[in-house]
Design an enzyme around this catalytic site. Structure first.
Site, short mmCIF file in Angstrom:
data_model
loop_
_atom_site.label_atom_id
_atom_site.label_comp_id
_atom_site.label_asym_id
_atom_site.label_seq_id
_atom_site.Cartn_x
_atom_site.Cartn_y
_atom_site.Cartn_z
N HIS B 12 -0.39 1.48 -21.38
CA HIS B 12 0.78 1.55 -20.47
C HIS B 12 2.00 1.86 -21.31
O HIS B 12 2.57 0.96 -21.94
CB HIS B 12 0.95 0.23 -19.73
CG HIS B 12 2.03 0.26 -18.68
ND1 HIS B 12 1.85 -0.24 -17.41
CD2 HIS B 12 3.30 0.75 -18.70
CE1 HIS B 12 2.97 -0.09 -16.71
NE2 HIS B 12 3.87 0.50 -17.47
N HIS B 14 5.76 4.38 -21.54
CA HIS B 14 6.68 5.36 -20.96
C HIS B 14 7.19 6.25 -22.08
O HIS B 14 7.87 5.76 -22.99
CB HIS B 14 7.85 4.65 -20.27
CG HIS B 14 7.41 3.81 -19.11
ND1 HIS B 14 7.29 4.31 -17.84
CD2 HIS B 14 7.00 2.53 -19.06
CE1 HIS B 14 6.85 3.34 -17.03
NE2 HIS B 14 6.66 2.25 -17.75
N LYS B 94 -0.79 5.77 -10.68
CA LYS B 94 0.11 4.62 -10.78
C LYS B 94 0.82 4.43 -9.46
O LYS B 94 1.45 5.36 -8.94
CB LYS B 94 1.13 4.86 -11.90
CG LYS B 94 2.16 3.75 -12.06
CD LYS B 94 1.60 2.50 -12.70
CE LYS B 94 2.64 1.40 -12.81
NZ LYS B 94 3.60 1.64 -13.88
N HIS B 131 1.93 -1.36 -10.21
CA HIS B 131 3.13 -2.16 -10.51
C HIS B 131 3.17 -3.21 -9.41
O HIS B 131 3.52 -2.91 -8.26
CB HIS B 131 4.40 -1.30 -10.50
CG HIS B 131 5.62 -2.10 -10.86
ND1 HIS B 131 6.34 -1.90 -12.00
CD2 HIS B 131 6.22 -3.15 -10.22
CE1 HIS B 131 7.34 -2.78 -12.07
NE2 HIS B 131 7.29 -3.54 -10.98
N HIS B 166 1.16 -5.15 -16.56
CA HIS B 166 2.16 -6.09 -17.11
C HIS B 166 2.24 -7.41 -16.35
O HIS B 166 3.28 -7.75 -15.80
CB HIS B 166 3.55 -5.43 -17.21
CG HIS B 166 3.95 -4.56 -16.04
ND1 HIS B 166 3.98 -5.01 -14.74
CD2 HIS B 166 4.32 -3.26 -16.00
CE1 HIS B 166 4.38 -4.02 -13.95
NE2 HIS B 166 4.58 -2.95 -14.68
N ASP B 239 3.96 -1.30 -21.90
CA ASP B 239 5.06 -0.98 -20.99
C ASP B 239 6.33 -0.70 -21.79
O ASP B 239 7.44 -0.98 -21.33
CB ASP B 239 5.28 -2.09 -19.97
CG ASP B 239 6.23 -1.66 -18.84
OD1 ASP B 239 6.43 -0.44 -18.67
OD2 ASP B 239 6.78 -2.53 -18.15
#
Lengths: 330, 330
Positions: B12, B14, B94, B131, B166, B239
């Site tokens: 995970h 970004h 996602k 999420h 997360h 994350d």
């Protein structure tokens, strides 16, 4: 539509010092007739001389403001010193636990160490104002964990008048209600309207960050219920605490909400929304004066129902509800 | 002293896009062998073409990084589209609820609206990454309130592999443990070490602000217990979510912790402190690959016990533990 109110008292305000004080004191004077100024300046207000000078500094900036003073209870004082501070305008001592908020690095680790002074304050009929947070506890539990100290103070000094400042939790509200009549609490405007959601719920909103933290919805509801029940133990102390935009938004992340310029318009809205406008005068200019043993405010002030937008900054600080529209103004 | 580990996977991350991506992807490549890149760019990754282009953009910046892709489940897709995205490197979708985090303004109001695509994903053996926060709930309850959707998904699509991303609450950890083996969870480095105290406990620390919020001490303990028990349902997904210093510190208050550059050194410390270094390889390069059904990483990497200070910014973003001293490095 007009609303005639007594000129409000603010029993908890930070006016800062030096150049900043001029603006903050003038803004306070536009909203309040009397304020109780907190002593956590740098250096702190903790002598007869500094009480006197701080009062003069505030009055030089805001001559029409009636200024009540506090001193910082970060050491023990002699009876003589207390009497001199009292003579110079100090009506209360402010107790800060070590490190819990702005300029509390000189706070006290153990409140019992201050008992000699507190005993003298009881004798001299001075008020003890408490920042009620237990250092080291989890952030949402700090106020709750402090209450044991309040209960012990109350038992030890049964005639001492104590104000638990800026109550923010259901437990603190319950505790103040349960304790005798010589224990009261101030309530801020922001703890009436904010929860943790307003700081970290969506994007981070530094302008709402303060100590004690606004907490859970149930806590906000308990604070509101205390106010809107008209219980005389709960009265206004805004804890308006301006920080420059720079200090609020930068890495330093200072804690404090600047509410003085918007406090009364927001309170009118809140009391109006609850259909409790009849209780507003006591909250802003009645119960506090009674508790402190000073005459109720005789002057009046008129508010008009007319929308206005809160500026993004006031006096260089971000005010509560910056950019939002309020519906009452002077 | 040296520690030889499998080259870590990050399930995970970004990597952002454009100019920023170059630095972030290269930083990621220095830490990880494989990453699962999240699709919440602007515009989002939500077509076979954008999956392909995003992979190419990442590889152009970080040619040695093995890139696994996701696409954004913000609309329904045909089987043909899913197969094409799969062919281009997407192994998972996602799901972002509406408005809960960065770039989720195009998120989904009702997960059931996505069931047609989810059914196809189950058939095509794709993974659904969630999420897991319920919009509108109180900030500390958002993850807990989302769990009902996870349970329903699980019942409706009994063969679908689902990753609750997360996890940050005791309730979510318990829920993932209780559900069948096709439900797993990623755990970030920051949720292992932070609570709400690290964001709003003392001064405000924007660099630790993220979604889901780090919560109470009991929640952190539950997350840690899941990791240090060696349960194969829990594996690393950092994350890591860099925002420029400007976005983090200004009024916009962006949510996200930039952990990629420090993730593995911190994890080594944490596992070492818990005397669980033997479980680290599975957490960073075992359970995740197994769950996703890809081969475990064969390459190794050596870390040395040698102190270093985390810079105040890395790639223009404030990293987790900025300014602090870590005791392991590559």
């Amino acid at each position: 539509m007009d609303l005639i109110l007594p000129l409000p008292d603010d029993f908890h305000i930070h006016l800062r010092q030096g150049k900043d004080l001029v603006n903050y004191a003038q803004s306070a004077m536009q909203q309040f007739g009397r304020v109780l100024a907190m002593p956590n300046t740098e250096p702190p207000i903790n002598s007869a001389e500094s009480v006197k000078k701080y009062k003069e500094e505030i009055l030089a900036a805001a001559p029409n403001l009636e200024v009540l003073l506090t001193f910082k209870l970060n050491k023990n004082y002699s009876e003589q010193e207390l009497r001199e501070m009292q003579k110079n305008g100090a009506i209360a001592a402010k107790y800060y636990p070590l490190g819990v908020t702005t300029n509390s690095q000189d706070g006290v680790a153990k409140i019992e160490d201050m008992y000699p002074t507190i005993e003298l304050m009881e004798k001299l009929n001075m008020v003890l104002c408490l920042h009620g947070e237990e250092p080291g506890a989890f952030c949402l539990d700090r106020e709750k964990e402090f209450l044991k100290h309040l209960e012990k103070l109350c038992k030890t000094f049964s005639k001492l008048r104590i104000v638990l400042e800026h109550v923010s939790s259901a437990e603190a509200v319950e505790c103040v209600k349960r304790l005798p009549q010589n224990v009261a609490a101030t309530i801020t405007v922001h703890h009436l309207i904010l929860t943790l959601d307003d700081i970290v719920g969506d994007s981070l909103r530094p302008q709402n960050f303060c100590k004690p933290l606004p907490k859970l919805p149930k806590d906000k509801e308990a604070v509101r219920a205390a106010v809107f029940s008209g219980n005389s133990k709960f009265f206004l102390g805004t804890d308006s605490a301006p920080h420059s935009l720079e200090k609020k938004e930068c890495l330093c992340g200072a804690a404090g909400v600047y509410s003085a310029p918007v406090a009364i318009p927001i309170l009118i809205e809140e009391f109006e929304n609850e259909n409790k406008l009849d209780l507003l005068s006591n909250f802003i200019a009645g119960f506090g004066a009674d508790f402190y043993g000073i005459p109720r405010q005789a002057k009046k002030v008129a508010y008009t129902k007319k929308e206005w937008q809160v500026p993004k900054t006031i006096d260089g600080a971000v005010p509560l509800k910056a950019g939002e529209v309020l519906r009452w103004q002077k």
